[in-house]
Design a protein around this motif. Structure first.
Motif, PDB file in Angstrom:
ATOM      1  N   ALA A   1       0.866  -1.190   0.000  1.00  0.00           N
ATOM      2  CA  ALA A   1       0.000   0.000   0.000  1.00  0.00           C
ATOM      3  C   ALA A   1       0.894   1.229   0.000  1.00  0.00           C
ATOM      4  O   ALA A   1       1.692   1.418   0.919  1.00  0.00           O
ATOM      5  CB  ALA A   1      -0.881  -0.015   1.250  1.00  0.00           C
TER       6      ALA A   1
ATOM      7  N   ASP B   1       0.978   4.776   0.592  1.00  0.00           N
ATOM      8  CA  ASP B   1       0.291   5.941   1.179  1.00  0.00           C
ATOM      9  C   ASP B   1       1.372   6.915   1.657  1.00  0.00           C
ATOM     10  O   ASP B   1       1.868   6.799   2.785  1.00  0.00           O
ATOM     11  CB  ASP B   1      -0.569   5.500   2.375  1.00  0.00           C
ATOM     12  CG  ASP B   1      -1.690   4.543   1.967  1.00  0.00           C
ATOM     13  OD1 ASP B   1      -2.420   4.849   1.007  1.00  0.00           O
ATOM     14  OD2 ASP B   1      -1.826   3.479   2.613  1.00  0.00           O
TER      15      ASP B   1
ATOM     16  N   LYS C   1      -1.009  -1.016  -4.214  1.00  0.00           N
ATOM     17  CA  LYS C   1      -2.339  -0.434  -3.996  1.00  0.00           C
ATOM     18  C   LYS C   1      -2.126   1.065  -3.782  1.00  0.00           C
ATOM     19  O   LYS C   1      -1.389   1.479  -2.890  1.00  0.00           O
ATOM     20  CB  LYS C   1      -2.981  -1.081  -2.767  1.00  0.00           C
ATOM     21  CG  LYS C   1      -4.378  -0.582  -2.474  1.00  0.00           C
ATOM     22  CD  LYS C   1      -4.956  -1.259  -1.250  1.00  0.00           C
ATOM     23  CE  LYS C   1      -4.479  -0.661   0.049  1.00  0.00           C
ATOM     24  NZ  LYS C   1      -4.870   0.727   0.303  1.00  0.00           N
TER      25      LYS C   1
ATOM     26  N   LYS D   1     -12.061   3.075  -2.718  1.00  0.00           N
ATOM     27  CA  LYS D   1     -13.185   2.644  -1.866  1.00  0.00           C
ATOM     28  C   LYS D   1     -14.466   3.330  -2.309  1.00  0.00           C
ATOM     29  O   LYS D   1     -15.134   4.038  -1.554  1.00  0.00           O
ATOM     30  CB  LYS D   1     -12.899   2.902  -0.394  1.00  0.00           C
ATOM     31  CG  LYS D   1     -11.727   2.078   0.098  1.00  0.00           C
ATOM     32  CD  LYS D   1     -11.861   1.613   1.510  1.00  0.00           C
ATOM     33  CE  LYS D   1     -10.661   0.771   1.885  1.00  0.00           C
ATOM     34  NZ  LYS D   1      -9.358   1.438   1.702  1.00  0.00           N
TER      35      LYS D   1
ATOM     36  N   SER E   1     -15.363  -6.348   4.955  1.00  0.00           N
ATOM     37  CA  SER E   1     -15.077  -6.099   6.375  1.00  0.00           C
ATOM     38  C   SER E   1     -13.795  -5.283   6.414  1.00  0.00           C
ATOM     39  O   SER E   1     -13.038  -5.280   5.445  1.00  0.00           O
ATOM     40  CB  SER E   1     -14.884  -7.422   7.121  1.00  0.00           C
ATOM     41  OG  SER E   1     -14.497  -7.179   8.466  1.00  0.00           O
TER      42      SER E   1
ATOM     43  N   SER F   1     -10.308  -3.491   8.793  1.00  0.00           N
ATOM     44  CA  SER F   1      -9.340  -3.857   9.832  1.00  0.00           C
ATOM     45  C   SER F   1      -9.460  -3.045  11.122  1.00  0.00           C
ATOM     46  O   SER F   1      -8.910  -3.431  12.142  1.00  0.00           O
ATOM     47  CB  SER F   1      -7.913  -3.719   9.275  1.00  0.00           C
ATOM     48  OG  SER F   1      -7.670  -2.392   8.870  1.00  0.00           O
TER      49      SER F   1
ATOM     50  N   VAL G   1     -11.980  -7.589   0.263  1.00  0.00           N
ATOM     51  CA  VAL G   1     -11.082  -7.127   1.323  1.00  0.00           C
ATOM     52  C   VAL G   1     -11.642  -7.601   2.658  1.00  0.00           C
ATOM     53  O   VAL G   1     -12.822  -7.390   2.961  1.00  0.00           O
ATOM     54  CB  VAL G   1     -10.964  -5.582   1.339  1.00  0.00           C
ATOM     55  CG1 VAL G   1     -10.147  -5.107   2.552  1.00  0.00           C
ATOM     56  CG2 VAL G   1     -10.324  -5.072   0.053  1.00  0.00           C
TER      57      VAL G   1
ATOM     58  N   PRO H   1      -5.620  -6.391   4.668  1.00  0.00           N
ATOM     59  CA  PRO H   1      -4.768  -5.365   5.264  1.00  0.00           C
ATOM     60  C   PRO H   1      -4.739  -5.520   6.781  1.00  0.00           C
ATOM     61  O   PRO H   1      -5.576  -6.219   7.362  1.00  0.00           O
ATOM     62  CB  PRO H   1      -5.492  -4.071   4.888  1.00  0.00           C
ATOM     63  CG  PRO H   1      -6.930  -4.463   4.783  1.00  0.00           C
ATOM     64  CD  PRO H   1      -6.994  -5.926   4.452  1.00  0.00           C
TER      65      PRO H   1
ATOM     66  N   ILE I   1      -1.500  -5.928   8.421  1.00  0.00           N
ATOM     67  CA  ILE I   1      -0.207  -6.528   8.785  1.00  0.00           C
ATOM     68  C   ILE I   1       0.776  -5.417   9.182  1.00  0.00           C
ATOM     69  O   ILE I   1       0.864  -4.395   8.506  1.00  0.00           O
ATOM     70  CB  ILE I   1       0.386  -7.293   7.561  1.00  0.00           C
ATOM     71  CG1 ILE I   1      -0.590  -8.350   7.024  1.00  0.00           C
ATOM     72  CG2 ILE I   1       1.758  -7.876   7.888  1.00  0.00           C
ATOM     73  CD1 ILE I   1      -0.810  -9.546   7.887  1.00  0.00           C
TER      74      ILE I   1
ATOM     75  N   GLN J   1      -0.728  -2.097  12.071  1.00  0.00           N
ATOM     76  CA  GLN J   1      -2.044  -2.337  12.700  1.00  0.00           C
ATOM     77  C   GLN J   1      -2.054  -3.593  13.589  1.00  0.00           C
ATOM     78  O   GLN J   1      -3.065  -3.925  14.197  1.00  0.00           O
ATOM     79  CB  GLN J   1      -3.131  -2.428  11.644  1.00  0.00           C
ATOM     80  CG  GLN J   1      -3.355  -1.112  10.892  1.00  0.00           C
ATOM     81  CD  GLN J   1      -4.488  -1.214   9.890  1.00  0.00           C
ATOM     82  OE1 GLN J   1      -5.603  -1.580  10.239  1.00  0.00           O
ATOM     83  NE2 GLN J   1      -4.201  -0.886   8.636  1.00  0.00           N
TER      84      GLN J   1
ATOM     85  N   ILE K   1      -1.934  -7.198   2.427  1.00  0.00           N
ATOM     86  CA  ILE K   1      -1.633  -5.812   2.044  1.00  0.00           C
ATOM     87  C   ILE K   1      -0.784  -5.197   3.156  1.00  0.00           C
ATOM     88  O   ILE K   1      -1.188  -5.217   4.321  1.00  0.00           O
ATOM     89  CB  ILE K   1      -2.940  -4.996   1.882  1.00  0.00           C
ATOM     90  CG1 ILE K   1      -3.787  -5.565   0.728  1.00  0.00           C
ATOM     91  CG2 ILE K   1      -2.630  -3.523   1.666  1.00  0.00           C
ATOM     92  CD1 ILE K   1      -5.177  -4.936   0.603  1.00  0.00           C
ATOM     93  N   VAL K   2       0.389  -4.705   2.787  1.00  0.00           N
ATOM     94  CA  VAL K   2       1.275  -4.104   3.796  1.00  0.00           C
ATOM     95  C   VAL K   2       1.659  -2.699   3.348  1.00  0.00           C
ATOM     96  O   VAL K   2       2.123  -2.504   2.219  1.00  0.00           O
ATOM     97  CB  VAL K   2       2.565  -4.933   3.991  1.00  0.00           C
ATOM     98  CG1 VAL K   2       3.372  -4.387   5.172  1.00  0.00           C
ATOM     99  CG2 VAL K   2       2.240  -6.407   4.203  1.00  0.00           C
TER     100      VAL K   2
ATOM    101  N   ARG L   1       2.766   0.821   5.813  1.00  0.00           N
ATOM    102  CA  ARG L   1       3.834   1.515   6.541  1.00  0.00           C
ATOM    103  C   ARG L   1       4.975   0.633   7.034  1.00  0.00           C
ATOM    104  O   ARG L   1       6.115   1.099   7.094  1.00  0.00           O
ATOM    105  CB  ARG L   1       3.217   2.291   7.714  1.00  0.00           C
ATOM    106  CG  ARG L   1       2.360   3.455   7.243  1.00  0.00           C
ATOM    107  CD  ARG L   1       1.404   3.911   8.312  1.00  0.00           C
ATOM    108  NE  ARG L   1       0.378   2.920   8.602  1.00  0.00           N
ATOM    109  CZ  ARG L   1      -0.546   3.033   9.543  1.00  0.00           C
ATOM    110  NH1 ARG L   1      -0.546   4.108  10.309  1.00  0.00           N
ATOM    111  NH2 ARG L   1      -1.453   2.087   9.723  1.00  0.00           N
TER     112      ARG L   1
END
Ligand code: BMP
Length: 224
Positions: free
Chosen positions: A5, A7, A33, A63, A117, A119, A147, A172, A174, A177, A193-194, A196
């Motif tokens: 991911a 971001d 992503k 989303k 659902s 995380s 997801v 997501p 991992i 979180q 999905i990883v 940071r």
């Protein structure tokens, strides 16, 4: 199987930040992503240049949660800029919503991924109470993926039971979180999905390789 991911934090040269991580990670991971922060800062033109030669999964994580026409229009636009998958919410429902989006995705060759659902803890307040209905919508439109959260792996297990073996589950949660690499796959996910834990580390390649190794070890153990 890892999807990174991307971001970017606020105080960086965002195109450079993405390009460096893409170059360092592309040969080790199955996809990227790209979420709203990167899309609005870089723009689709800039992103399409960075990822122009990429053949892995390139997911526009918008989303989407709108009427069908608008979701379909948005998906069609991101498809024109090189994305090959798009994430939408299932809670908007089937008629005049996800059904129209899915038709456009099919036309444009885009993989549709629906959120059933999430995380974060708030997912239990509303979304999780409707899990079965959301999975039903995904089945009805023939969604490519779903997801479901690595932070609550029993939900992944339930989603896998409901959806069968063909549809991909992307998880997501991992790292930052709290979920350990490999947990989601052990409970039935296909991709973890990883963000940071890789992208904000000092050495992104080293962090990614470590997570991939940890994932492999955990999966080998749980599969006996
Ligand atoms: P991180 O590994 O840095 O926590 O990033 C997780 C990524 O997965 C973010 O891009 C976030 O938008 C996404 N995500 C999530 O964390 N939980 C969900 O339920 C759904 C998501 O798409």
């Amino acid at each position: 199987m890892i999807i990174v991911a991307l971001d970017p934090p606020q105080n960086v040269d965002v195109e450079k930040w993405i390009k460096i991580r893409y170059d360092e990670l592309k040969e080790y991971v199955q996809g990227f992503k790209i979420g709203v922060p990167a899309i609005i800062r870089v723009g689709l033109e800039g992103l399409s240049k960075i990822f122009k030669d990429y053949s892995g999964l390139l997911i526009a994580d918008l989303k989407l949660a709108d009427i069908g026409d608008v979701m379909a229009l948005t998906a069609s636009i991101v498809g024109d800029y090189g994305f090959n998958a798009v994430i939408a919410h299932a809670f908007v429902g089937y008629s005049q919503a996800v059904d129209e989006l899915s038709k456009t995705c099919e036309k444009k060759g885009l993989k549709l991924i629906l959120v059933v659902s999430m995380s974060h803890r708030g997912s239990e307040e509303f979304i999780d109470k409707h899990l079965e209905s959301f999975v039903e919508i995904a089945k009805r439109v023939g969604s490519w993926g779903l997801v479901a959260p690595a932070t609550r792996p029993l939900i992944i297990k339930r989603v896998r039971e409901l959806i069968g073996s063909e549809v991909k589950i992307l998880s997501p949660g991992i790292g930052v979180q709290g979920a350990e690499p490999g947990t989601a796959i052990c409970y039935g996910a296909d991709y973890e999905i990883v963000g940071r834990a890789i992208t904000h580390s000092e050495n992104v390649k080293q962090s990614a390789l470590k997570i991939i190794e940890n994932q492999k070890q955990r999966v080998a153990k749980c599969r006996g």
